[in-house]
Design an enzyme around this catalytic site. Sequence first.
Site, PDB file in Angstrom:
ATOM      1  N   TYR A 173       6.975   4.635  -4.111  1.00  0.00           N
ATOM      2  CA  TYR A 173       6.657   5.894  -4.774  1.00  0.00           C
ATOM      3  C   TYR A 173       7.804   6.891  -4.637  1.00  0.00           C
ATOM      4  CZ  TYR A 173       1.845   4.208  -5.136  1.00  0.00           C
ATOM      5  OH  TYR A 173       0.720   3.473  -5.434  1.00  0.00           O
TER       6      TYR A 173
ATOM      7  N   LYS B 159       4.842  -6.922   4.395  1.00  0.00           N
ATOM      8  CA  LYS B 159       5.133  -8.207   3.754  1.00  0.00           C
ATOM      9  C   LYS B 159       6.552  -8.602   4.170  1.00  0.00           C
ATOM     10  CE  LYS B 159       3.885 -11.497   0.840  1.00  0.00           C
ATOM     11  NZ  LYS B 159       2.851 -12.479   1.220  1.00  0.00           N
TER      12      LYS B 159
ATOM     13  N   ASP C 270      -1.273  -9.357   1.858  1.00  0.00           N
ATOM     14  CA  ASP C 270      -2.204 -10.214   1.102  1.00  0.00           C
ATOM     15  C   ASP C 270      -3.352 -10.684   1.995  1.00  0.00           C
ATOM     16  OD1 ASP C 270      -0.115 -11.453   2.419  1.00  0.00           O
ATOM     17  OD2 ASP C 270       0.092 -13.103   1.001  1.00  0.00           O
TER      18      ASP C 270
ATOM     19  N   ASP D  68      -1.978   2.660  -0.562  1.00  0.00           N
ATOM     20  CA  ASP D  68      -2.713   3.158  -1.725  1.00  0.00           C
ATOM     21  C   ASP D  68      -3.763   2.130  -2.146  1.00  0.00           C
ATOM     22  OD1 ASP D  68      -3.436   4.751  -3.803  1.00  0.00           O
ATOM     23  OD2 ASP D  68      -1.634   4.449  -5.000  1.00  0.00           O
TER      24      ASP D  68
ATOM     25  N   ASP E 239      -8.219   2.206  -1.324  1.00  0.00           N
ATOM     26  CA  ASP E 239      -9.289   2.167  -2.332  1.00  0.00           C
ATOM     27  C   ASP E 239     -10.221   0.977  -2.072  1.00  0.00           C
ATOM     28  OD1 ASP E 239      -8.205   4.388  -3.516  1.00  0.00           O
ATOM     29  OD2 ASP E 239      -8.346   3.600  -5.554  1.00  0.00           O
TER      30      ASP E 239
END
Length: 341
Positions: A131, A177, A210, A234, A238
């Site tokens: 971002y 990751k 993941d 982010d 959610d």
Amino acid sequence: MRTYRIAVLPGDGIGPEVVDITVKVLEALQKRAGTYKIDLVWGEAGANAIAKYGTNVPPQTIEMLKTTAACLKGPMTTPEEPGAPPSAALTIRKLFNLYANVRPCLSLPNVPSLKPNIDLTIVRENTEGLYSNIEFEVSEGVGVAMRVISRKASTRVARFAFKLADRRRKHLSYVHKANILRRTDGIFNQAVLDVSKEFPGVAVESIHIDNMAMQLMKRPESFDVIVTTNLFGDIISDEAAQLVGGLGIAAGANMGENYAMFEPVHGSAPKYAGQDKVNPIATMFAGKMLLEYIGEKGSARELQSATFEVLKEGRALTYDLGGKAKSSEMCEAILDKIRRT
Ligand code: NAD
């Protein structure tokens, strides 16, 4: 009497309704306590401000925010047309360097939840990563986005997360990751491990993003504090919000060294604006986090237990929780509990 100057930005769509309700609840809690006073300073921001000021965070709002200790922010509509100003939340986060996005997820009584005992908090790095807003079209049809990860920002957010874990169940999971993003997540992971030496009492767990998406479904109750980079945070915040009941109850805090902004996770839901229909709990819980931030923990606990009682009784539930109550009826039920405490 302790006094706190707090900014209120009602926002767009359903924002003014849920913010008004939250302010009523904060005022009732303050009255009950009788030991502190919140001075509210109302400001304009959001899509509604664009026609009047040409921007969604006008300069006078910025100046006003600078005079306050923290901000309660309603949801705001983000215009998507080319040349429109960036999201108001993003602008305020940048202005005040609110580097940690904190999203608690707690199983609530009578609210459908994947497991009954989920109590985790996600701490998302809020200032860099994918971002960072650095994107190029290097040749026709080929785009590149920069994922900026710095030791400084990673250390800062890791320390914030460890301090939180130390006050909670002393378990921290860091999500990355690094098997693929070796340099960027290598820096992030090393920062986490370096900071972990300052908190020997906190157990540390490393999880690939993941796998985390799956483990959140499989064993959400086993997580305490989760720290990760911007985009991963982010997405999983959610996912985690949905585990415990969805947007109507999820709140978030944006924390910096000297300022903090509290908001519901949901957006301005324009189709419900002015209908007295949506769930106000998300914004109320943002208010609860604000109370904790300013140090009024007793009032924060009262707000939580009043809300839990209303949820348990199941009489004043909004549509998203399977009820028929209006937002104002749910608010009245919670106010009633606060007044009777
Ligand atoms: P949204 O969260 O506004 O609404 C999506 C759906 O979720 C709604 O139609 C409704 O069914 C449900 N919902 C949302 N809040 C609810 C509540 N309190 N109670 C019950 N149900 C609720 O998402 P969207 O439609 O994608 O976005 C609308 C606008 O909000 C966009 O302009 C978007 O950019 C903006 N937005 C702002 C923020 C913010 O200010 N922090 C966050 C997300 C989206």
